[in-house]
Motif scaffolding. Structure first.
Motif, PDB file in Angstrom:
ATOM      1  N   ASP A  75       0.907  -1.180   0.097  1.00 42.82           N
ATOM      2  CA  ASP A  75       0.049  -0.281   0.190  1.00 42.82           C
ATOM      3  C   ASP A  75       0.872   1.245  -0.107  1.00 42.82           C
ATOM      4  OD1 ASP A  75      -2.327  -1.492   0.077  1.00 42.82           O
ATOM      5  OD2 ASP A  75      -2.535  -1.336   2.096  1.00 42.82           O
ATOM      6  N   LYS A  97       1.619   4.831   1.240  1.00 43.89           N
ATOM      7  CA  LYS A  97       1.354   6.121   2.244  1.00 43.89           C
ATOM      8  C   LYS A  97       1.729   7.175   1.749  1.00 43.89           C
ATOM      9  CE  LYS A  97       2.679   2.917   6.116  1.00 43.89           C
ATOM     10  NZ  LYS A  97       2.918   1.657   5.056  1.00 43.89           N
ATOM     11  N   GLY A  98       2.367   7.412   1.141  1.00 48.42           N
ATOM     12  CA  GLY A  98       2.352   8.838   0.387  1.00 48.42           C
ATOM     13  C   GLY A  98       3.539   9.605   0.428  1.00 48.42           C
ATOM     14  N   PRO A 124       3.725  12.095   3.896  1.00 49.51           N
ATOM     15  CA  PRO A 124       2.462  11.762   3.377  1.00 49.51           C
ATOM     16  C   PRO A 124       1.369  12.677   3.732  1.00 49.51           C
ATOM     17  CG  PRO A 124       3.732   9.932   4.623  1.00 49.51           C
ATOM     18  CD  PRO A 124       4.706  11.202   4.618  1.00 49.51           C
ATOM     19  N   GLY A 125       0.570  12.948   2.675  1.00 47.70           N
ATOM     20  CA  GLY A 125      -0.420  14.091   2.741  1.00 47.70           C
ATOM     21  C   GLY A 125      -0.101  15.401   2.769  1.00 47.70           C
ATOM     22  N   ASN A 177      -2.750   4.479  -7.960  1.00 44.82           N
ATOM     23  CA  ASN A 177      -2.815   5.208  -6.874  1.00 44.82           C
ATOM     24  C   ASN A 177      -2.802   6.590  -7.288  1.00 44.82           C
ATOM     25  OD1 ASN A 177      -2.873   3.209  -4.319  1.00 44.82           O
ATOM     26  ND2 ASN A 177      -1.089   2.428  -5.594  1.00 44.82           N
ATOM     27  N   ASN A 230     -10.164   7.048  -5.659  1.00 43.65           N
ATOM     28  CA  ASN A 230      -9.617   7.067  -4.233  1.00 43.65           C
ATOM     29  C   ASN A 230      -8.220   6.859  -4.160  1.00 43.65           C
ATOM     30  OD1 ASN A 230      -9.925   7.427  -1.387  1.00 43.65           O
ATOM     31  ND2 ASN A 230     -10.030   5.241  -0.981  1.00 43.65           N
ATOM     32  N   ARG A 245      -4.226   7.780  -3.457  1.00 42.31           N
ATOM     33  CA  ARG A 245      -3.319   8.231  -2.400  1.00 42.31           C
ATOM     34  C   ARG A 245      -2.369   9.577  -2.842  1.00 42.31           C
ATOM     35  NH1 ARG A 245      -4.459   8.560   2.020  1.00 42.31           N
ATOM     36  NH2 ARG A 245      -2.050   8.864   2.497  1.00 42.31           N
ATOM     37  N   ARG A 297      -4.323  13.532   1.121  1.00 41.46           N
ATOM     38  CA  ARG A 297      -3.616  12.945  -0.159  1.00 41.46           C
ATOM     39  C   ARG A 297      -2.308  13.833  -0.429  1.00 41.46           C
ATOM     40  NH1 ARG A 297      -9.020  12.446  -1.342  1.00 41.46           N
ATOM     41  NH2 ARG A 297      -9.575  10.137  -1.994  1.00 41.46           N
ATOM     42  N   THR A 298      -1.172  12.815  -0.690  1.00 39.09           N
ATOM     43  CA  THR A 298       0.021  13.666  -1.242  1.00 39.09           C
ATOM     44  C   THR A 298      -0.262  14.054  -2.600  1.00 39.09           C
ATOM     45  OG1 THR A 298       1.463  11.705  -0.040  1.00 39.09           O
ATOM     46  CG2 THR A 298       2.585  13.371  -1.415  1.00 39.09           C
TER      47      THR A 298
END
Length: 571
Positions: free
Chosen positions: A319, A321-322, A349-350, A399, A478, A480, A510-511
């Motif tokens: 997965d 994470k970003g 991330p984010g 992603n 959706n 990331r 989200r990144t």
């Protein structure tokens, strides 16, 4: 089927010889019943063979075109964006349409005809030698001359056909550009100029086509003449042998029939030969596409573990994470122009990263490298600490949400276009994504709602509406990771406010990379990077950069004053 047809064709002169020698010359009909049955069986076998040949050749033509087009389309899906940088749409379209049609048609009919021609010539040669070897050699003495002429004209015809196919792709490209640029043509009043430019291309196509036809038309009469010489030799020498009782009249008749049969395929081959040269030119162009090696290729061990673009093994994917890191990244285009050199950047991330700077400063290159549409010339790009070359390309793409300055919608309904981002999305998912980006209200105001047809390229919708749908299409995945590339630069201020609200919602958690022309849209970004000549000149959030009173401050205040002036003038 064609080999069988060639052999069957060679049998009929022998049957005629038998009839002349046993029925005509002997003036009797004894055994004619059995002969008639044999002759009828040969005719039925010939008819059945022709039927099977035509049906199989037609099937071959359609199946071959289907297979090659499928292979070509698959190749186009696998090639990176860099391949399309210097390829015109018309250039690609002509390969996928007219070139493939000519190739499949030539192979399924002309090439198969060659099988008939050569098998018949071999069968006829064997029959002639068995009847009279000396007369056979005299008759076939012109064949070496035909071979020499064919070899000479092969190069000439192929060269001419290459020129024709090359110009044909330019015509296709010109049609495509003129249709897509119809509005520009009207506003710039370029109709007459466009016509002149197109006429120059079509004139060149006409001249090259005429040249190719002239070469072919010279070749065919030469072959026909040499074939006629062969028939004349058979008639002359065979006639003398009949007068000397060296051969029977039936044998002479069979020989005349065989010479006609032998040189008929050669006449056909002369025509087919010209078609094959044209097909070879088409084949070279088609296979130049099919054999194109992508610049971005997943290593064998990566494909084995994680799958490839068309056969992913998503169960093995970690997965995302970003977190993102550019580590000493340099990049140069194929032209040799260096855009980035030892570029370094770490993103949490984010985090939302905004990129601003002059045109050509390297903003889009940074984003394209991050998306792995291109790969670094040197250095590494890490996603969650993993070098993205150690993962399949679609690990990132699956992603990724990407919204372009000029969004492209496909023909179909609004719902189809939103679901294009995730084919497994339910109607509820589509509606939820539309509500999230404030697209639901305008969609429901249309006559058919989500079932409204958007037209080719989304032509039935406004730019702002297309942009909102492209946001919904991206968010229904959706993702990331998110990229906004000048997503508000081509819309009005009122629509921009709606889209700005949508941006704030979709980027949450989200990144993201945001390339912005209107600086008012990136005030909430976690970090703003001022890019100049592929380097980070300034970095910080909006307030920090304003306090520095550097490049960003000047850019922002000038744009702010300009926008306020426009507001005053519009009142």
């Amino acid at each position: 089927m064609m080999i069988a047809l060639g052999i069957l064709d060679s049998i009929f002169p022998l049957l005629t010889k038998y009839a002349i020698d046993n029925f005509v010359e002997k003036n009797t009909i004894a055994g004619i019943k059995t002969f008639s049955i044999v002759y009828l069986a040969a005719v039925i076998a010939l008819a059945l063979t022709v039927y099977l040949f035509i049906s199989k050749a037609g099937e071959l033509e359609m199946q071959m075109a289907y297979d090659i087009r499928k292979m070509g389309f698959e190749k186009l899906q696998l090639l990176p964006l860099s391949y399309y940088d210097d390829k015109a749409v018309g250039w690609l379209m002509s390969r996928m349409t007219s070139d493939i049609s000519r190739l499949s048609e030539t192979i399924s009919w002309s090439l198969v005809d060659l099988a008939w021609g050569f098998s018949m010539m071999i069968a006829v040669t064997i029959a002639m030698v068995r009847l009279n070897a000396k007369l056979a050699l005299i008759t076939l003495s012109v064949v070496p001359l035909i071979a020499i002429v064919s070899f000479y004209f092969q190069k000439k015809i192929l060269q001419a056909q290459r020129g024709v196919r090359k110009i044909n792709s330019k015509i296709t490209a010109a049609y495509n550009e003129d249709i897509q640029g119809a509005k520009t043509t009207k506003t710039l009043v370029r109709e007459e100029i466009n016509l002149e430019e197109f006429q120059d291309i079509t004139t060149s196509m006409r001249d090259k086509s005429i040249n190719a036809t002239i070469i072919s038309s010279i070749y065919l009469p030469i072959v026909l003449t040499l074939g006629s010489v062969g028939t004349a030799l058979a008639l002359s020498n065979g006639g003398k042998s009949v007068m000397l009782n060296a051969i029977s009249y039936g044998t002479l008749f069979a020989f005349i029939s065989y010479t006609t049969q032998f040189f008929e395929p050669i006449r056909q081959i002369a025509v087919i030969f010209a078609e094959l040269q044209a097909a070879q030119a088409s084949a070279e162009r088609v296979f130049s596409l099919l054999n194109e090696v992508p610049e971005i290729i997943d290593r064998d061990e990566v494909v084995e573990k994680y799958g490839d673009l068309l056969n992913p093994k998503k169960e093995n994917w970690p997965d995302i994470k970003g977190s993102i890191e550019f580590r000493n990244v340099s990049f140069s285009y194929k032209t040799g122009e260096t855009i980035l050199e030892n570029f370094n950047l770490k993103i949490q991330p984010g985090e939302t990263i905004a990129l601003v700077g002059e045109t050509g400063s390297g903003k889009s290159t940074i984003v394209n490298l991050f998306c792995r549409f291109y790969e670094p010339t040197s250095g590494e790009i890490l996603i969650d600490g993993i070098n993205y070359k150690d993962m399949p390309q679609n690990w990132i793409h699956e992603n990724l949400g990407y919204v372009l300055q000029s969004p492209h919608l496909f023909s179909g309904t609004i719902k189809d276009n939103i679901r294009y981002g995730n084919l497994n999305a339910t109607d509820e998912d589509v509606i939820q994504a539309s509500k999230l980006v404030d697209a639901h209200d305008f969609i429901m105001e249309t006559e058919k709602g989500y079932e409204m047809e958007v037209g080719e390229g989304g032509g039935l919708l406004s730019t702002g509406q297309k942009q909102l749908i492209s946001f919904a299409r991206a968010i229904v995945r959706n993702p990331r990771l998110f990229v906004l590339d000048e997503a508000t630069s081509s819309i009005d201020t009122e629509t921009e406010k709606i889209i700005q609200d949508a941006i704030n919602k979709v980027l949450d958690g989200r990144t993201s990379f945001v390339i912005a022309h209107r600086l008012s849209t990136i005030r909430n970004a976690d970090r703003i990077l001022v890019i100049r000549d592929g380097k980070i000149e300034e970095m910080g959030n909006h307030k920090e950069l304003i306090k520095k009173k550097g490049y960003y401050y000047n850019l922002y205040t000038n744009q702010f004053i300009e926008e306020k002036s426009l507001d005053v003038l519009s009142q």
